[in-house]
Design a protein around this motif. Structure first.
Motif, mmCIF file in Angstrom:
data_model
loop_
_atom_site.group_PDB
_atom_site.id
_atom_site.type_symbol
_atom_site.label_atom_id
_atom_site.label_comp_id
_atom_site.label_asym_id
_atom_site.label_seq_id
_atom_site.Cartn_x
_atom_site.Cartn_y
_atom_site.Cartn_z
ATOM 1 N N VAL A 180 99.166 80.598 57.859
ATOM 2 C CA VAL A 180 97.963 80.249 58.613
ATOM 3 C C VAL A 180 96.737 80.824 57.929
ATOM 4 N N SER A 181 95.713 80.008 57.777
ATOM 5 C CA SER A 181 94.395 80.469 57.380
ATOM 6 C C SER A 181 93.448 80.201 58.542
ATOM 7 N N LEU A 182 92.982 81.243 59.186
ATOM 8 C CA LEU A 182 92.077 81.052 60.321
ATOM 9 C C LEU A 182 90.765 80.417 59.877
ATOM 10 N N ASP A 183 90.361 80.663 58.632
ATOM 11 C CA ASP A 183 89.114 80.090 58.122
ATOM 12 C C ASP A 183 89.268 78.625 57.726
ATOM 13 N N ASP A 184 90.496 78.205 57.449
ATOM 14 C CA ASP A 184 90.732 76.830 56.995
ATOM 15 C C ASP A 184 92.035 76.313 57.619
ATOM 16 N N PRO A 185 91.991 75.905 58.887
ATOM 17 C CA PRO A 185 93.220 75.454 59.554
ATOM 18 C C PRO A 185 93.799 74.175 58.977
ATOM 19 N N GLU A 186 93.052 73.474 58.136
ATOM 20 C CA GLU A 186 93.587 72.264 57.497
ATOM 21 C C GLU A 186 94.388 72.579 56.235
ATOM 22 N N LEU A 187 94.453 73.861 55.865
ATOM 23 C CA LEU A 187 95.223 74.259 54.690
ATOM 24 C C LEU A 187 96.706 74.346 55.045
ATOM 25 N N LEU A 188 97.494 73.479 54.447
ATOM 26 C CA LEU A 188 98.948 73.473 54.622
ATOM 27 C C LEU A 188 99.563 73.893 53.294
ATOM 28 N N VAL A 189 100.195 75.049 53.273
ATOM 29 C CA VAL A 189 100.648 75.650 52.020
ATOM 30 C C VAL A 189 102.069 75.246 51.661
ATOM 31 N N PHE A 190 102.989 75.290 52.605
ATOM 32 C CA PHE A 190 104.384 74.977 52.299
ATOM 33 C C PHE A 190 104.540 73.471 52.099
ATOM 34 N N GLY A 191 105.391 73.092 51.150
ATOM 35 C CA GLY A 191 105.558 71.684 50.837
ATOM 36 C C GLY A 191 106.007 70.852 52.012
ATOM 37 N N GLY A 208 102.598 67.074 57.959
ATOM 38 C CA GLY A 208 101.193 66.717 58.178
ATOM 39 C C GLY A 208 100.889 65.295 57.747
ATOM 40 N N ALA A 209 101.518 64.834 56.671
ATOM 41 C CA ALA A 209 101.298 63.457 56.208
ATOM 42 C C ALA A 209 101.744 62.450 57.254
ATOM 43 N N VAL A 210 102.839 62.751 57.947
ATOM 44 C CA VAL A 210 103.307 61.854 59.015
ATOM 45 C C VAL A 210 102.302 61.830 60.152
ATOM 46 N N PRO A 227 99.980 72.749 65.027
ATOM 47 C CA PRO A 227 99.072 72.570 66.158
ATOM 48 C C PRO A 227 97.618 72.892 65.805
ATOM 49 N N ARG A 228 97.410 73.920 64.991
ATOM 50 C CA ARG A 228 96.046 74.250 64.554
ATOM 51 C C ARG A 228 95.493 73.121 63.670
ATOM 52 N N TYR A 229 96.350 72.576 62.816
ATOM 53 C CA TYR A 229 95.945 71.484 61.933
ATOM 54 C C TYR A 229 95.534 70.257 62.749
ATOM 55 N N VAL A 230 96.338 69.905 63.744
ATOM 56 C CA VAL A 230 96.014 68.747 64.581
ATOM 57 C C VAL A 230 94.713 68.984 65.339
ATOM 58 N N GLN A 231 94.505 70.194 65.851
ATOM 59 C CA GLN A 231 93.270 70.497 66.558
ATOM 60 C C GLN A 231 92.065 70.360 65.623
ATOM 61 N N ALA A 232 92.231 70.767 64.364
ATOM 62 C CA ALA A 232 91.121 70.683 63.405
ATOM 63 C C ALA A 232 90.844 69.251 62.980
ATOM 64 N N SER A 248 93.108 66.961 70.960
ATOM 65 C CA SER A 248 94.471 66.438 71.112
ATOM 66 C C SER A 248 95.282 67.331 72.051
ATOM 67 N N PRO A 249 95.910 66.744 73.090
ATOM 68 C CA PRO A 249 96.772 67.548 73.961
ATOM 69 C C PRO A 249 98.096 67.835 73.252
ATOM 70 N N GLN A 250 98.453 69.108 73.153
ATOM 71 C CA GLN A 250 99.658 69.487 72.424
ATOM 72 C C GLN A 250 100.510 70.462 73.232
ATOM 73 N N ILE A 251 101.812 70.265 73.113
ATOM 74 C CA ILE A 251 102.778 71.163 73.728
ATOM 75 C C ILE A 251 103.595 71.798 72.612
#
Length: 267
Positions: free
Chosen positions: A26-37, A43-45, A67-72, A77-80
């Motif tokens: 997790v990067s709190l400054d950049d929630p759109e950063l997805l590091v693991f392949g 995320g692509a799906v 969930p942070r990525y989807v919110q960003a 977006s409602p998420q569970i």
């Protein structure tokens, strides 16, 4: 009880390790950063879904990277999030707080139990990234499980599931067979060396009742940092081989990784 810790790197990002295995970055400054392949593949799906807010159910939470990525990327977006490890969730919320204005609800429930309690046609996407003792739980691999997940999805909804397997892909083939029984439009995403059966690793299996927007998924995966391929149809069948669907009577957890997988390290 699972052992977990949070490690902060020189870039200010945080890795959550459970039983010694990296589970989230997790990067709190950049929630759109997805590091693991494989997280990039999940995320692509999600990115292939129609524009605007989407209702997403996450089976497995850890640091709640997606969930942070989807919110960003899709604010509001409602998420569970179904995460049975309440102490982990409490620590993550304290040390890695969720963004303001989010609509993320975390429920301390195992994935199957939590999905069973959800309403019919209540999710645009279900993301399954759940591990216990470094393995996907057996009850998330059976045909009956996929029937329950399909019930919760809306007609055009998608399920994306991270599975780990040996180079022979026998376990993943059986999981995909169960998925295809209920969500017949399928695809899978993995790094090239995993498709070539060179090592243990992660594959993202995707299923829907309706044709997938594969063009969107392929373009996003092609932009990723890890050379990866999206397969469907005959190519997917040849790559995985045939498999008999697991049922609740013979379901098995995913194979144990031999060591902490190299592809989970930050590159």
């Amino acid at each position: 009880m699972q052992d977990f810790r949070i490690e902060v790197d020189e870039h200010g990002g945080s890795t959550v390790l459970v039983d010694g295995y990296p589970q989230s970055y997790v990067s709190l400054d950049d929630p759109e950063l997805l590091v693991f392949g494989y997280v990039q593949h999940l995320g692509a799906v999600l990115d292939s879904l129609p524009d605007g807010p989407v209702a997403v159910t996450h089976v497995g939470g850890a640091a709640m990277t997606l969930p942070r990525y989807v919110q960003a990327t899709r604010p509001g977006s409602p998420q569970i999030v179904l995460e049975p490890d309440a102490p982990l969730t409490e620590r993550v919320r304290k040390e890695l707080p969720l963004p303001r204005g989010h609509r993320i609800r975390v429920r301390p429930q195992p994935g199957r139990e939590g999905v069973t309690a959800l309403k019919d046609a209540s999710a645009d996407a279900i993301v399954v990234d759940a591990y216990a003792e470094s393995q996907v739980p057996a009850d998330l691999t059976s045909s009956e499980w996929f029937a329950e997940a399909a019930r919760v999805l809306r007609p055009g909804g998608v399920l994306a599931m991270n599975v780990a397997d040996e180079p022979d892909h026998r376990h993943a083939a059986r999981v995909l067979a169960g998925l295809a029984q209920h969500l017949p439009h399928t695809a899978a995403i993995a790094q090239v060396d995993i498709w070539k059966r060179r090592r243990f690793g992660n594959l993202v299996l995707v299923g829907s009742r309706q044709p997938l927007l594969l063009g969107s998924i392929i373009r996003t995966v092609a932009r990723g940092a890890f050379p990866s391929t999206v397969l469907e149809g005959g190519a997917l069948a040849r790559a995985l081989g045939s498999g008999r669907p697991f049922t609740d009577t013979d379901a098995a957890p995913s194979p144990r990784p031999p060591t902490a997988p190299g592809e989970w390290r930050i590159r």
